[in-house]
Motif scaffolding. Structure first.
Motif, PDB file in Angstrom:
ATOM      1  N   TYR A 101       0.818  -1.216   0.000  1.00 27.24           N
ATOM      2  CA  TYR A 101       0.000   0.000   0.000  1.00 27.24           C
ATOM      3  C   TYR A 101       0.853   1.268   0.000  1.00 27.24           C
ATOM      4  CZ  TYR A 101       1.217  -1.082   4.800  1.00 27.24           C
ATOM      5  OH  TYR A 101       1.926  -1.441   5.907  1.00 27.24           O
ATOM      6  N   CYS A 102       2.141   1.132   0.257  1.00 24.35           N
ATOM      7  CA  CYS A 102       2.944   2.319   0.577  1.00 24.35           C
ATOM      8  C   CYS A 102       3.753   2.822  -0.616  1.00 24.35           C
ATOM      9  CB  CYS A 102       3.884   1.995   1.740  1.00 24.35           C
ATOM     10  SG  CYS A 102       4.840   3.437   2.264  1.00 24.35           S
TER      11      CYS A 102
ATOM     12  N   SER B 134      11.084   7.409   9.425  1.00 24.80           N
ATOM     13  CA  SER B 134      11.757   7.073   8.155  1.00 24.80           C
ATOM     14  C   SER B 134      11.237   5.735   7.661  1.00 24.80           C
ATOM     15  CB  SER B 134      13.277   6.962   8.379  1.00 24.80           C
ATOM     16  OG  SER B 134      13.561   5.831   9.165  1.00 24.80           O
TER      17      SER B 134
ATOM     18  N   ARG C 107       5.348  -8.267  13.919  1.00 22.88           N
ATOM     19  CA  ARG C 107       5.003  -6.871  14.219  1.00 22.88           C
ATOM     20  C   ARG C 107       4.549  -6.744  15.681  1.00 22.88           C
ATOM     21  NH1 ARG C 107       6.408  -2.656  10.796  1.00 22.88           N
ATOM     22  NH2 ARG C 107       4.925  -0.956  10.943  1.00 22.88           N
TER      23      ARG C 107
ATOM     24  N   SER D 238       9.972   6.345  14.878  1.00 25.99           N
ATOM     25  CA  SER D 238       9.048   5.583  14.030  1.00 25.99           C
ATOM     26  C   SER D 238       9.829   5.129  12.796  1.00 25.99           C
ATOM     27  CB  SER D 238       7.854   6.470  13.649  1.00 25.99           C
ATOM     28  OG  SER D 238       6.983   5.777  12.782  1.00 25.99           O
TER      29      SER D 238
ATOM     30  N   PRO E 177      -7.295   6.561   7.523  1.00 27.38           N
ATOM     31  CA  PRO E 177      -7.812   5.875   6.332  1.00 27.38           C
ATOM     32  C   PRO E 177      -6.684   5.474   5.382  1.00 27.38           C
ATOM     33  CG  PRO E 177      -8.191   8.242   6.160  1.00 27.38           C
ATOM     34  CD  PRO E 177      -7.584   8.007   7.517  1.00 27.38           C
TER      35      PRO E 177
ATOM     36  N   MET F  20      -4.759   0.930   9.541  1.00 30.78           N
ATOM     37  CA  MET F  20      -5.438   1.675   8.479  1.00 30.78           C
ATOM     38  C   MET F  20      -6.875   1.195   8.347  1.00 30.78           C
ATOM     39  SD  MET F  20      -2.509   1.855   5.585  1.00 30.78           S
ATOM     40  CE  MET F  20      -1.571   0.488   6.210  1.00 30.78           C
TER      41      MET F  20
ATOM     42  N   ILE G 278       3.984   8.739   1.000  1.00 31.88           N
ATOM     43  CA  ILE G 278       3.387   7.447   1.395  1.00 31.88           C
ATOM     44  C   ILE G 278       2.129   7.234   0.559  1.00 31.88           C
ATOM     45  CG2 ILE G 278       2.251   6.260   3.291  1.00 31.88           C
ATOM     46  CD1 ILE G 278       3.930   7.908   5.215  1.00 31.88           C
ATOM     47  N   TYR G 279       1.355   8.319   0.449  1.00 36.17           N
ATOM     48  CA  TYR G 279       0.152   8.360  -0.390  1.00 36.17           C
ATOM     49  C   TYR G 279       0.121   9.751  -1.012  1.00 36.17           C
ATOM     50  CZ  TYR G 279      -1.135  10.199   4.168  1.00 36.17           C
ATOM     51  OH  TYR G 279      -1.110  10.875   5.352  1.00 36.17           O
TER      52      TYR G 279
ATOM     53  N   GLU H  91      -0.907  -2.118  11.539  1.00 32.42           N
ATOM     54  CA  GLU H  91      -1.475  -2.002  10.171  1.00 32.42           C
ATOM     55  C   GLU H  91      -2.788  -2.767   9.970  1.00 32.42           C
ATOM     56  OE1 GLU H  91       0.073   0.378   9.098  1.00 32.42           O
ATOM     57  OE2 GLU H  91       2.224   0.175   9.268  1.00 32.42           O
TER      58      GLU H  91
ATOM     59  N   LYS I 258       2.799   1.053  13.837  1.00 35.06           N
ATOM     60  CA  LYS I 258       1.412   0.593  13.655  1.00 35.06           C
ATOM     61  C   LYS I 258       1.397  -0.890  13.291  1.00 35.06           C
ATOM     62  CE  LYS I 258      -0.116   4.938  11.630  1.00 35.06           C
ATOM     63  NZ  LYS I 258      -1.041   5.475  10.624  1.00 35.06           N
TER      64      LYS I 258
ATOM     65  N   GLY J 265      10.275   1.591  12.088  1.00 33.55           N
ATOM     66  CA  GLY J 265       9.978   0.214  11.713  1.00 33.55           C
ATOM     67  C   GLY J 265      10.510  -0.834  12.672  1.00 33.55           C
TER      68      GLY J 265
ATOM     69  N   ILE K  27      -5.131   5.320   1.830  1.00 37.51           N
ATOM     70  CA  ILE K  27      -5.263   6.149   0.624  1.00 37.51           C
ATOM     71  C   ILE K  27      -4.422   5.496  -0.473  1.00 37.51           C
ATOM     72  CG2 ILE K  27      -4.854   8.443  -0.374  1.00 37.51           C
ATOM     73  CD1 ILE K  27      -5.069   9.560   2.514  1.00 37.51           C
TER      74      ILE K  27
ATOM     75  N   TYR L  44       8.472  12.404   0.427  1.00 37.50           N
ATOM     76  CA  TYR L  44       8.020  11.400   1.410  1.00 37.50           C
ATOM     77  C   TYR L  44       6.551  11.107   1.131  1.00 37.50           C
ATOM     78  CZ  TYR L  44       8.192   8.815   5.803  1.00 37.50           C
ATOM     79  OH  TYR L  44       8.181   7.812   6.752  1.00 37.50           O
TER      80      TYR L  44
HETATM   81  N1  SAM Z   1       8.854   2.513   8.429  1.00 40.23           N
HETATM   82  C1  SAM Z   1       8.072   2.837   9.580  1.00 40.23           C
HETATM   83  C2  SAM Z   1       7.056   1.760   9.870  1.00 40.23           C
HETATM   84  O1  SAM Z   1       6.962   0.806   9.120  1.00 40.23           O
HETATM   85  O2  SAM Z   1       6.375   1.848  10.900  1.00 40.23           O
HETATM   86  C3  SAM Z   1       7.412   4.198   9.500  1.00 40.23           C
HETATM   87  C4  SAM Z   1       7.097   4.759   8.156  1.00 40.23           C
HETATM   88  S1  SAM Z   1       5.587   4.106   7.456  1.00 40.23           S
HETATM   89  C5  SAM Z   1       5.644   4.862   5.863  1.00 40.23           C
HETATM   90  C6  SAM Z   1       4.354   5.049   8.357  1.00 40.23           C
HETATM   91  C7  SAM Z   1       2.921   4.632   8.200  1.00 40.23           C
HETATM   92  O3  SAM Z   1       2.417   5.065   6.959  1.00 40.23           O
HETATM   93  C8  SAM Z   1       2.595   3.167   8.227  1.00 40.23           C
HETATM   94  O4  SAM Z   1       2.513   2.701   9.541  1.00 40.23           O
HETATM   95  C9  SAM Z   1       1.263   3.089   7.475  1.00 40.23           C
HETATM   96  O5  SAM Z   1       0.171   2.917   8.358  1.00 40.23           O
HETATM   97  C10 SAM Z   1       1.171   4.456   6.794  1.00 40.23           C
HETATM   98  N2  SAM Z   1       0.870   4.316   5.346  1.00 40.23           N
HETATM   99  C11 SAM Z   1       1.687   3.840   4.396  1.00 40.23           C
HETATM  100  N3  SAM Z   1       1.049   3.835   3.203  1.00 40.23           N
HETATM  101  C12 SAM Z   1      -0.190   4.320   3.407  1.00 40.23           C
HETATM  102  C13 SAM Z   1      -1.334   4.544   2.556  1.00 40.23           C
HETATM  103  N4  SAM Z   1      -1.288   4.263   1.272  1.00 40.23           N
HETATM  104  N5  SAM Z   1      -2.444   5.059   3.124  1.00 40.23           N
HETATM  105  C14 SAM Z   1      -2.475   5.369   4.437  1.00 40.23           C
HETATM  106  N6  SAM Z   1      -1.441   5.162   5.279  1.00 40.23           N
HETATM  107  C15 SAM Z   1      -0.311   4.648   4.776  1.00 40.23           C
END
Ligand code: SAM
Length: 329
Positions: free
Chosen positions: A64-65, A103, A175, A131, A224, A194, A300-301, A156, A154, A133, A226, A298
């Motif tokens: 999703y990321c 990160s 996790r 945060s 949510p 999420m 993510i979405y 997740e 999270k 991972g 995204i 950065y």
């Molecule tokens: N690498 C760390 C980790 O895994 O916890 C922190 C960075 S990670 C990008 C932070 C958060 O972004 C994740 O815990 C996830 O819930 C959220 N995330 C990633 N992709 C997403 C998406 N498409 N929509 C919503 N939340 C998203």
């Protein structure tokens, strides 16, 4: 459903009863109760946290990321130590009391490098939330010794099969093991999930909420999903903000003293909206202080992020929170 029936379910909740509650046509009694419990347990203060996204390099392939390792369209960056510490100082000067250092899972940031950064950031007087991972227990322990106060990881999704489908690089079991280690090391521990992941049901969200309580998490980010165009889930629908607010309200009732952020993805802070997430149980907001050039990377979405100045952005946020009748901190 009456307030009494809601209380009955929450006395001995299971995933099915929570799912029933989440699907209620009229959720107003739950929102009211969540707001009451929030006021009684954690007061009117809204904690403002600065979040610094210091590297978008990630070895994981979360489906999703947008930062997943196989997305070749991302320009990868690592902020230098000087840039990180300088941004942290500016966040502290603007009034922030916590820096969330986030990160991707970037192997460059060994525990030693990250530990040194934490020690420098702590000199500003701010608390540090990490945060970054999953890590070995020894690494989490080392970062704690270096001064890290909180860890946000999270879970997740609490559905093991869905977790497996979304994460080719990990398991829910691992996790959760990390979360329990963090808790055992004395971190203020943040979980979360999420809402709206493809394949998720209301019962999954019920399981998510029960898992937060089981750990038990001191904070929980619920936001949510995204879809990001450069991920395998690009064609999926976004998660519902209404359902997210319902999940936050139930999290407040199940974890009365938890810190519950209005997550960035919820894009809240609309003073005109009656049931904004702050009246549904939330008491924290995270604000990006990542320098503009990096912030855009950065992703993510997809998000449209205008350039910002840390100080004026913080003042604006404080005003928005005051307009909701709450006290920024
Ligand atoms: N690498 C760390 C980790 O895994 O916890 C922190 C960075 S990670 C990008 C932070 C958060 O972004 C994740 O815990 C996830 O819930 C959220 N995330 C990633 N992709 C997403 C998406 N498409 N929509 C919503 N939340 C998203």
């Amino acid at each position: 459903m009456t307030a009494g029936q809601v209380k009955d379910i929450l006395r001995k909740p299971d995933a099915r009863s929570l799912a029933r509650l989440l699907g209620q046509p009229d959720f107003a009694p739950v929102y009211e109760e969540a707001d009451r419990v929030r006021r009684e347990q954690v007061g009117d203060v809204v904690h403002l946290r600065a979040i610094l996204e210091f590297s978008n390099v990630c070895r994981r392939r979360c489906r999703y990321c947008g930062l997943n390792a196989v997305n070749a369209d991302v320009t990868r960056y690592r902020m230098t130590e000087e840039e990180i510490v300088d941004t942290a100082r500016r966040a502290a000067q603007a009034g922030y009391r916590t820096l969330v250092m986030q990160s991707g899972e970037d192997p460059y940031y060994t525990p030693e490098r990250l530990g040194r950064l934490i020690q420098e950031v702590k000199k500003t007087g701010m608390a540090v939330t990490v945060s970054c991972g999953e890590m070995e227990k020894s690494a989490y322990a080392y970062l704690r010794v270096c001064g890290a106060d909180r860890y946000l990881l999270k879970h997740e999704t609490a559905d093991p099969a869905l977790y497996r489908r979304l994460h080719p690089c990990g398991t829910l079991e691992e996790r959760v093991r990390c979360l329990r280690i963090l808790k055992g090391l004395g971190y203020e521990t943040g979980g979360g999930f999420m809402v709206g992941l493809p394949g998720q049901t209301l019962e999954t969200i019920g399981q998510d909420l029960l898992l937060l309580r089981d750990i038990p998490c001191d904070m929980a980010g619920i936001g949510p999903f995204i879809p990001h165009p450069q991920t395998p889930l690009k064609g999926s629908a976004s998660g519902s903000t209404g359902l997210t607010k319902r999940a936050v309200a139930l999290a407040r009732l199940l974890l009365p003293r938890a810190n519950l952020p209005a997550t960035t993805s919820l894009g809240v802070l609309n003073a005109g909206e009656k049931n904004d997430v702050f009246s549904c149980g939330a008491n924290v907001v995270m604000r990006k202080v990542t320098p503009d050039a990096y912030k855009r990377l950065y992703e993510i979405y997809p998000a449209n992020l205008p350039p910002t100045d840390i100080l004026s952005d913080r003042r604006e946020l404080e005003n928005q929170i005051r307009a909701l009748g709450r006290v920024p901190h």
